[in-house]
Design a protein around this motif. Structure first.
Motif, PDB file in Angstrom:
ATOM      1  N   THR A 138       0.846  -1.195   0.000  1.00  0.00           N
ATOM      2  CA  THR A 138       0.000   0.000   0.000  1.00  0.00           C
ATOM      3  C   THR A 138       0.881   1.244   0.000  1.00  0.00           C
ATOM      4  O   THR A 138       1.876   1.306   0.730  1.00  0.00           O
ATOM      5  N   ARG A 193      -2.174   4.332   3.529  1.00  0.00           N
ATOM      6  CA  ARG A 193      -2.100   3.378   4.647  1.00  0.00           C
ATOM      7  C   ARG A 193      -3.063   3.746   5.762  1.00  0.00           C
ATOM      8  O   ARG A 193      -3.337   4.904   6.005  1.00  0.00           O
ATOM      9  N   GLY A 194      -3.573   2.703   6.423  1.00  0.00           N
ATOM     10  CA  GLY A 194      -4.460   2.893   7.555  1.00  0.00           C
ATOM     11  C   GLY A 194      -5.908   3.134   7.182  1.00  0.00           C
ATOM     12  O   GLY A 194      -6.728   3.448   8.034  1.00  0.00           O
ATOM     13  N   ARG A 195      -6.253   2.968   5.889  1.00  0.00           N
ATOM     14  CA  ARG A 195      -7.634   3.205   5.444  1.00  0.00           C
ATOM     15  C   ARG A 195      -8.301   1.944   4.910  1.00  0.00           C
ATOM     16  O   ARG A 195      -9.330   2.022   4.267  1.00  0.00           O
ATOM     17  N   ALA A 242       1.707  -4.719  10.532  1.00  0.00           N
ATOM     18  CA  ALA A 242       0.614  -4.193   9.712  1.00  0.00           C
ATOM     19  C   ALA A 242       0.191  -5.239   8.685  1.00  0.00           C
ATOM     20  O   ALA A 242      -1.005  -5.449   8.453  1.00  0.00           O
ATOM     21  N   ARG A 254      -1.940  -7.892  10.317  1.00  0.00           N
ATOM     22  CA  ARG A 254      -3.329  -7.448  10.522  1.00  0.00           C
ATOM     23  C   ARG A 254      -4.120  -7.494   9.209  1.00  0.00           C
ATOM     24  O   ARG A 254      -5.276  -7.901   9.191  1.00  0.00           O
ATOM     25  N   LYS A 310      -7.464  -9.709   8.583  1.00  0.00           N
ATOM     26  CA  LYS A 310      -8.719  -9.052   8.184  1.00  0.00           C
ATOM     27  C   LYS A 310      -9.278  -9.628   6.888  1.00  0.00           C
ATOM     28  O   LYS A 310     -10.480  -9.655   6.683  1.00  0.00           O
TER      29      LYS A 310
END
Length: 185
Positions: free
Chosen positions: A104, A109-111, A147, A150, A154
């Protein structure tokens, strides 16, 4: 195998094969140190990005590597832009197994980009290669990349083991995750 789609959709994301017009944007994304740390791609300028894109296109031609540029396209009021990459590595056809990978861009990132793109790729792979017997996908990431751990979880990939380090190419242990096709697929 049935015909390969030109595009996959995942919410506000569009996944499509890489093309030469992506080279400049790809080179820009690889200015991020995390991209260089976590990926094996040798991209440092537009020329090397063009070589990388050409290699991805060859994978489509040989049918053993299906790499998708991930673009954010469905956000009202914004210009579509490159946010990531997902790939199905299917070199051992008939084995029932293939490998997936992803990255990513820093600005995305983080979305949830990686997990949405990975889920779309996984669903497509199990459907597109069902007649060839694909039932298992494997995902490997460096053990200290939490990350990625995770994202894998997910997207429904269970952690199943540890791959020992193999320096210099793989200096640290890796986590192995797997996802299996649903029995009714």
């Amino acid at each position: 195998m049935s015909s390969i789609p030109l595009r996959l959709a995942a919410d506000t994301l569009t996944l499509r094969p890489w093309n030469p017009e992506d080279s400049a944007g790809l080179a820009e994304l690889f200015q991020d140190e995390a991209m260089r740390r976590w990926t094996s791609a040798d991209v440092h300028d537009e020329a090397s990005a063009t070589r990388w894109v050409t290699a991805q296109q060859r994978g489509w031609e040989t049918g053993d590597r299906f790499a998708f540029a991930v673009r954010e396209t469905g956000v009202p009021g914004s210009t579509p832009r490159l946010v990531g990459h997902v790939v199905l590595k299917y070199a051992a056809k008939g084995s029932g197994s293939a490998e997936v990978g992803y990255w990513t861009a820093a600005h995305a990132r983080g979305r949830g980009v990686a997990h949405r793109a990975l889920t779309a790729l996984t669903d497509w792979a199990f459907e597109a290669f069902a007649r060839e017997g694909l039932t298992r996908l494997e995902l490997v990431h460096q053990a200290d990349n939490m990350a990625s751990c995770r994202v894998a979880e997910k997207a429904g990939f269970a952690r199943t083991g540890v791959l020992p380090a193999a320096p210099p190419a793989f200096p640290l242990d890796g986590h192995v995750h797997e996802r299996h096709a649903s029995p009714d697929a």
